[in-house]
Scaffold this motif. Structure first.
Motif, short mmCIF file in Angstrom:
data_model
loop_
_atom_site.label_atom_id
_atom_site.label_comp_id
_atom_site.label_asym_id
_atom_site.label_seq_id
_atom_site.Cartn_x
_atom_site.Cartn_y
_atom_site.Cartn_z
N TYR A 50 9.89 3.18 1.58
CA TYR A 50 8.51 2.75 1.83
C TYR A 50 8.34 2.11 3.20
O TYR A 50 7.26 1.61 3.51
CB TYR A 50 8.05 1.77 0.75
CG TYR A 50 8.12 2.34 -0.64
CD1 TYR A 50 7.21 3.31 -1.05
CD2 TYR A 50 9.09 1.93 -1.54
CE1 TYR A 50 7.27 3.85 -2.32
CE2 TYR A 50 9.15 2.46 -2.82
CZ TYR A 50 8.24 3.43 -3.20
OH TYR A 50 8.31 3.95 -4.46
N SER A 51 9.38 2.09 4.02
CA SER A 51 9.28 1.51 5.35
C SER A 51 8.54 2.48 6.27
O SER A 51 8.52 3.70 6.03
CB SER A 51 10.66 1.21 5.91
OG SER A 51 11.42 2.40 6.02
N PRO A 52 7.94 1.97 7.36
CA PRO A 52 7.18 2.85 8.25
C PRO A 52 8.04 3.75 9.11
O PRO A 52 7.51 4.62 9.79
CB PRO A 52 6.39 1.86 9.11
CG PRO A 52 7.20 0.61 9.10
CD PRO A 52 7.83 0.55 7.73
N GLY A 53 9.36 3.56 9.13
CA GLY A 53 10.21 4.37 9.98
C GLY A 53 10.68 3.59 11.20
O GLY A 53 10.51 2.37 11.30
N CYS A 77 0.82 -1.21 0.00
CA CYS A 77 0.00 0.00 0.00
C CYS A 77 0.86 1.26 0.00
O CYS A 77 0.48 2.27 -0.61
CB CYS A 77 -0.94 0.00 1.20
SG CYS A 77 -2.34 -1.13 1.05
N ALA A 78 2.01 1.21 0.68
CA ALA A 78 2.89 2.39 0.69
C ALA A 78 3.40 2.71 -0.71
O ALA A 78 3.48 3.88 -1.11
CB ALA A 78 4.07 2.15 1.63
N LEU A 83 4.68 12.48 6.94
CA LEU A 83 3.45 12.28 7.69
C LEU A 83 2.95 10.84 7.56
O LEU A 83 2.46 10.26 8.54
CB LEU A 83 2.38 13.25 7.20
CG LEU A 83 1.01 13.16 7.87
CD1 LEU A 83 1.12 13.45 9.36
CD2 LEU A 83 0.01 14.10 7.20
N ARG A 84 3.09 10.26 6.38
CA ARG A 84 2.65 8.88 6.17
C ARG A 84 3.42 7.92 7.05
O ARG A 84 2.85 7.01 7.67
CB ARG A 84 2.82 8.51 4.70
CG ARG A 84 2.30 7.13 4.34
CD ARG A 84 2.68 6.78 2.92
NE ARG A 84 4.12 6.67 2.78
CZ ARG A 84 4.76 6.83 1.62
NH1 ARG A 84 4.11 7.15 0.54
NH2 ARG A 84 6.08 6.70 1.58
N GLN A 85 4.74 8.10 7.14
CA GLN A 85 5.55 7.23 7.99
C GLN A 85 5.18 7.40 9.46
O GLN A 85 5.11 6.43 10.22
CB GLN A 85 7.04 7.52 7.78
CG GLN A 85 7.56 7.07 6.43
CD GLN A 85 9.04 7.33 6.28
OE1 GLN A 85 9.61 8.23 6.91
NE2 GLN A 85 9.69 6.57 5.43
N ILE A 92 -6.08 -0.08 9.04
CA ILE A 92 -7.27 0.59 8.47
C ILE A 92 -6.87 1.90 7.80
O ILE A 92 -7.36 2.23 6.72
CB ILE A 92 -8.30 0.83 9.59
CG1 ILE A 92 -8.72 -0.49 10.22
CG2 ILE A 92 -9.51 1.58 9.06
CD1 ILE A 92 -9.66 -0.34 11.38
N LEU A 93 -5.96 2.64 8.43
CA LEU A 93 -5.53 3.91 7.87
C LEU A 93 -4.81 3.71 6.54
O LEU A 93 -5.00 4.49 5.59
CB LEU A 93 -4.62 4.63 8.87
CG LEU A 93 -4.14 6.01 8.45
CD1 LEU A 93 -5.32 6.97 8.36
CD2 LEU A 93 -3.11 6.53 9.43
N GLN A 94 -3.98 2.68 6.45
CA GLN A 94 -3.28 2.40 5.21
C GLN A 94 -4.25 2.13 4.07
O GLN A 94 -4.10 2.64 2.96
CB GLN A 94 -2.35 1.19 5.40
CG GLN A 94 -1.04 1.51 6.08
CD GLN A 94 -0.05 2.11 5.10
OE1 GLN A 94 -0.12 3.28 4.75
NE2 GLN A 94 0.88 1.30 4.64
#
Length: 296
Positions: A162-165, A49-50, A218-220, A231-233
């Motif tokens: 694309y990693s969440p951090g 999704c990212a 902000l996405r990370q 759900i947010l993704q």
């Protein structure tokens, strides 16, 4: 050989040669795919999704550029939309910071003031540089501009993080992330130079900063700090995909088909290919591998 018990160590004097391995021990230590963890389909779809969000952001920016260039979108409206998105994102960022640390209010106020100051400086800098950017590629043909822009956006998509951090919610400072953002901003500059009005150049560059510099951060942060990240993704992916498809569908059927096919392939087909291909993974480990030291 003597009755001495053989040990697989080199630091201990033994009557065996250094390359000696018993026959049973050689095959007994053979391992197949020791570190392999099989993937499942839906977690891979969620992880993709990212990438889908990033591609949808690129398509959205290109759609906005076409609308501004053809004067179908008022640059002043684009400026207000960008400012509104920035304020919404800033409020979301501060809310996430408050959830993560409710005790350090003074530092958050100081950081917020510095952020607003930097944002105003960027706003004024883009406003002052807009006349210069408009004439940047006046001597270059449009075909060269389109090819250069496409190359830079492909580079941006390949090098993006694309990693969440990190677990603390801070994005990783990677060279590839910096190069990815620079490629996107460079592509935005060369595209903005094809616009005919200073205000249109300023609006497009402001929107570019919002999409390629601020939104990934902000996405990370949302992925790490919120417990409802799944759900947010999904919701964010659907929202961005719908926006880019709506913009593409209003201008060209081929652009709509290409955008939809790319997003569908990245989200659903590519994870299925990876799940199917992992059956052919065959990594064999044995005593012939380089020894890994065990440090306490």
């Amino acid at each position: 050989m003597s009755d001495e018990i053989w040990e697989k160590v080199l630091w201990k004097p033994q009557s065996y040669p250094d390359n000696y391995i018993p026959e049973k021990y050689f095959l007994a230590s053979l391992r197949k795919n020791p570190n392999f963890r099989p993937y499942t389909y839906w977690p891979l779809v969620l992880a993709s999704c990212a990438i889908t969000q990033h591609l949808a952001s690129i398509y959205t920016f290109l759609g906005v550029f076409v609308f501004v260039k053809e004067q179908s979108l008022d640059p002043r409206l684009l400026v207000w939309i960008t400012v509104g998105c920035f304020l919404g994102g800033y409020i979301s960022w501060e809310w996430l910071e408050y959830r993560g640390d409710k005790n350090n209010l003074a530092n958050r106020i100081l950081t917020g003031a510095q952020t607003l100051k930097s944002s105003i400086l960027v706003f004024l800098a883009l406003l002052a540089l807009s006349p210069v950017l408009k004439t940047l590629s006046a001597a270059t043909s449009s075909d060269s501009i389109w090819a250069l822009s496409a190359f830079l956006f492909v580079l941006n998509a390949l090098l993006a993080d694309y990693s969440p951090g990190t677990t603390t919610g801070q994005p990783r400072d990677r060279l590839t992330s910096v190069l990815s953002m620079n490629a996107a901003m460079s592509s935005s500059v060369v595209l903005a130079s094809r616009l005919s009005e200073d205000l249109a150049v300023f609006a497009l560059m402001l929107f570019s900063v919002q999409v390629f510099a601020l939104f990934p951060m902000l996405r990370q942060r949302l992925q790490v700090r919120l417990n409802t990240a799944i759900i947010l993704q999904v919701l964010m992916t659907l929202f961005l995909s719908c926006i880019c498809l709506c913009l593409a569908g209003q201008k060209s059927t081929s652009a709509y088909t290409l955008s939809a096919a790319t997003l569908f392939f990245v989200t659903f087909i590519a994870p299925a290919i990876l799940v199917w291909a992992q059956r052919y993974k065959n990594e064999i480990r044995g005593p012939w591998d380089v020894a890994v030291p065990k440090i306490n």
